[in-house]
Design a protein around this motif. Structure first.
Motif, short mmCIF file in Angstrom:
data_model
loop_
_atom_site.label_atom_id
_atom_site.label_comp_id
_atom_site.label_asym_id
_atom_site.label_seq_id
_atom_site.Cartn_x
_atom_site.Cartn_y
_atom_site.Cartn_z
N GLY A 1 0.32 21.56 -1.16
CA GLY A 1 0.15 20.95 -0.84
C GLY A 1 0.69 19.23 -0.76
O GLY A 1 -0.12 18.52 -0.39
N VAL A 2 2.47 19.69 -0.54
CA VAL A 2 2.79 18.23 -0.57
C VAL A 2 3.79 18.27 -0.55
O VAL A 2 4.83 18.86 0.05
CB VAL A 2 3.38 17.43 -2.20
N GLU A 3 3.66 17.31 1.37
CA GLU A 3 5.29 17.20 2.25
C GLU A 3 6.09 15.79 1.48
O GLU A 3 5.68 15.12 2.30
CB GLU A 3 3.83 16.85 3.66
N ILE A 4 6.92 16.63 1.85
CA ILE A 4 8.50 15.52 1.61
C ILE A 4 9.37 15.89 1.81
O ILE A 4 9.66 17.41 2.46
CB ILE A 4 8.89 15.62 -0.12
N ASP A 5 10.08 15.74 2.98
CA ASP A 5 11.19 16.48 3.81
C ASP A 5 12.57 16.31 2.67
O ASP A 5 12.56 15.18 1.85
CB ASP A 5 12.10 14.13 4.43
N ARG A 6 13.30 16.97 3.38
CA ARG A 6 13.77 17.96 2.41
C ARG A 6 15.26 16.79 2.43
O ARG A 6 15.88 16.47 1.12
CB ARG A 6 14.58 19.07 3.30
N LEU B 1 1.05 -1.08 0.14
CA LEU B 1 0.22 -0.40 0.31
C LEU B 1 0.54 1.08 -0.01
O LEU B 1 0.83 2.15 -0.73
CB LEU B 1 -1.11 -0.01 1.14
N GLN B 2 1.66 1.15 0.90
CA GLN B 2 2.83 2.07 1.42
C GLN B 2 3.59 2.39 -0.67
O GLN B 2 3.59 3.85 -1.03
CB GLN B 2 3.78 2.39 1.91
N ARG B 3 4.18 1.33 -1.02
CA ARG B 3 4.37 1.29 -2.35
C ARG B 3 3.84 2.31 -3.82
O ARG B 3 4.15 2.96 -4.17
CB ARG B 3 4.84 -0.01 -2.13
N LYS B 4 2.19 1.76 -3.46
CA LYS B 4 1.91 2.20 -4.79
C LYS B 4 1.61 3.92 -4.10
O LYS B 4 1.35 4.26 -5.40
CB LYS B 4 -0.05 1.00 -3.89
N ASN B 5 1.16 4.62 -2.92
CA ASN B 5 0.88 5.50 -2.71
C ASN B 5 2.11 6.71 -3.24
O ASN B 5 2.14 7.56 -3.65
CB ASN B 5 0.50 5.91 -1.25
N ALA B 6 3.71 5.71 -2.82
CA ALA B 6 4.09 6.70 -3.03
C ALA B 6 4.71 6.62 -4.76
O ALA B 6 5.32 7.47 -5.42
CB ALA B 6 5.81 5.45 -3.13
N ARG B 7 3.89 5.65 -5.93
CA ARG B 7 4.26 5.56 -6.56
C ARG B 7 3.21 6.71 -7.42
O ARG B 7 3.46 7.50 -8.50
CB ARG B 7 3.77 4.21 -7.27
N ASP B 8 2.18 6.59 -6.92
CA ASP B 8 1.04 7.90 -7.38
C ASP B 8 0.98 8.61 -7.33
O ASP B 8 1.27 10.18 -7.89
CB ASP B 8 -0.69 7.35 -6.55
N ALA C 1 4.82 9.99 -7.31
CA ALA C 1 5.80 10.10 -7.89
C ALA C 1 5.00 10.66 -9.24
O ALA C 1 5.69 11.77 -9.62
CB ALA C 1 6.42 9.04 -8.24
N ALA C 2 4.07 9.83 -10.09
CA ALA C 2 4.09 10.26 -10.71
C ALA C 2 2.98 11.78 -10.88
O ALA C 2 3.22 12.54 -12.19
CB ALA C 2 2.34 9.29 -11.42
N LYS C 3 2.66 11.80 -10.25
CA LYS C 3 1.86 13.56 -9.79
C LYS C 3 2.63 14.87 -9.84
O LYS C 3 2.97 15.79 -10.08
CB LYS C 3 0.86 13.64 -8.60
N LEU C 4 3.88 14.01 -8.79
CA LEU C 4 5.16 15.35 -8.98
C LEU C 4 6.07 15.22 -10.67
O LEU C 4 6.76 16.49 -10.67
CB LEU C 4 6.14 14.72 -7.82
N GLU C 5 6.30 14.30 -11.03
CA GLU C 5 6.61 14.29 -12.51
C GLU C 5 6.47 15.74 -13.45
O GLU C 5 6.85 15.74 -14.23
CB GLU C 5 6.74 12.87 -13.21
N GLN C 6 4.08 15.59 -13.23
CA GLN C 6 4.03 16.19 -13.44
C GLN C 6 3.84 17.43 -13.81
O GLN C 6 3.40 18.36 -14.60
CB GLN C 6 2.54 15.38 -14.43
N THR C 7 4.05 17.76 -12.61
CA THR C 7 3.95 19.37 -11.85
C THR C 7 5.69 20.17 -11.56
O THR C 7 6.02 19.43 -11.06
CB THR C 7 2.76 18.82 -10.81
N PRO C 8 4.94 20.81 -13.28
CA PRO C 8 6.54 21.69 -12.46
C PRO C 8 6.55 22.49 -10.83
O PRO C 8 5.22 23.14 -10.73
CB PRO C 8 6.69 22.91 -13.18
N ILE C 9 8.21 22.39 -10.46
CA ILE C 9 8.19 23.52 -9.50
C ILE C 9 8.81 24.44 -9.29
O ILE C 9 9.78 25.15 -9.60
CB ILE C 9 8.54 22.26 -8.08
N LYS C 10 8.22 25.70 -8.64
CA LYS C 10 8.49 27.10 -9.39
C LYS C 10 8.95 27.46 -7.65
O LYS C 10 8.30 27.55 -6.43
CB LYS C 10 7.27 27.81 -9.65
#
Length: 153
Positions: free
Chosen positions: A106-111, A60-67, A69-78
């Motif tokens: 709205g995405v929490e990722i540890d630095r 389940l954690q792996r599936k959430n991480a893949r989802d 990842a797909a979201k992050l790869e499509q969104t540019p970060i300014k």
């Protein structure tokens, strides 16, 4: 005597393994120290159930991480930073700045999970990797822009 290891033991094996040891070693050291429990039918079934639950949880954690990842790869970060006229930054853009920009989206990722080849010191587009799970990594596209219209003044 058959025992189930509860902790990793260098000479015997890893936690969760069923191993056979001499009675004295099990009764006098492993069991009292909390390294092992006796292997009975009930404890072996409980161990199998625990392993299945752990595998489901990891999947389940792996599936959430893949989802994610797909979201992050499509969104540019300014990322906005103070810069001079030549496009050189006053300071650098670090993984902490990127994590803060993601938090605003709205995405929490540890630095510490964001990997830059080198700190960003100029305006422009860059890439970074974010390790989201054991084997799931996302490519982040980062746009560093000058802060405000009068940043060069």
């Amino acid at each position: 005597m058959k025992i189930i290891l509860r902790k990793d033991v260098a000479t015997l094996g890893d936690a969760g393994e069923v191993v056979t040891v001499k009675n004295g070693y099990a009764n006098n050291f492993l069991i009292p120290q909390g390294y092992a429990i006796r292997a009975t039918e009930g404890t072996i079934k409980a161990l199998e159930t625990e392993k299945k639950q752990q595998a489901r949880k990891i999947e389940l954690q792996r599936k959430n991480a893949r989802d994610l990842a797909a979201k992050l790869e499509q969104t540019p970060i300014k990322v906005l930073a103070k810069a001079g006229e030549s496009g050189k930054l006053f300071g650098t853009v670090t993984a902490g700045d990127i994590a803060e920009a993601l938090k605003q989206q709205g995405v929490e990722i540890d630095r510490r999970k964001i990997h830059l080849e080198a700190p960003i010191k100029t305006l422009g587009k860059f890439e970074a990797d974010a390790k989201l799970f054991m084997d799931v990594t996302a490519k982040l596209s980062i746009e560093v822009e000058a802060e405000g219209a009068s940043a060069a003044e």
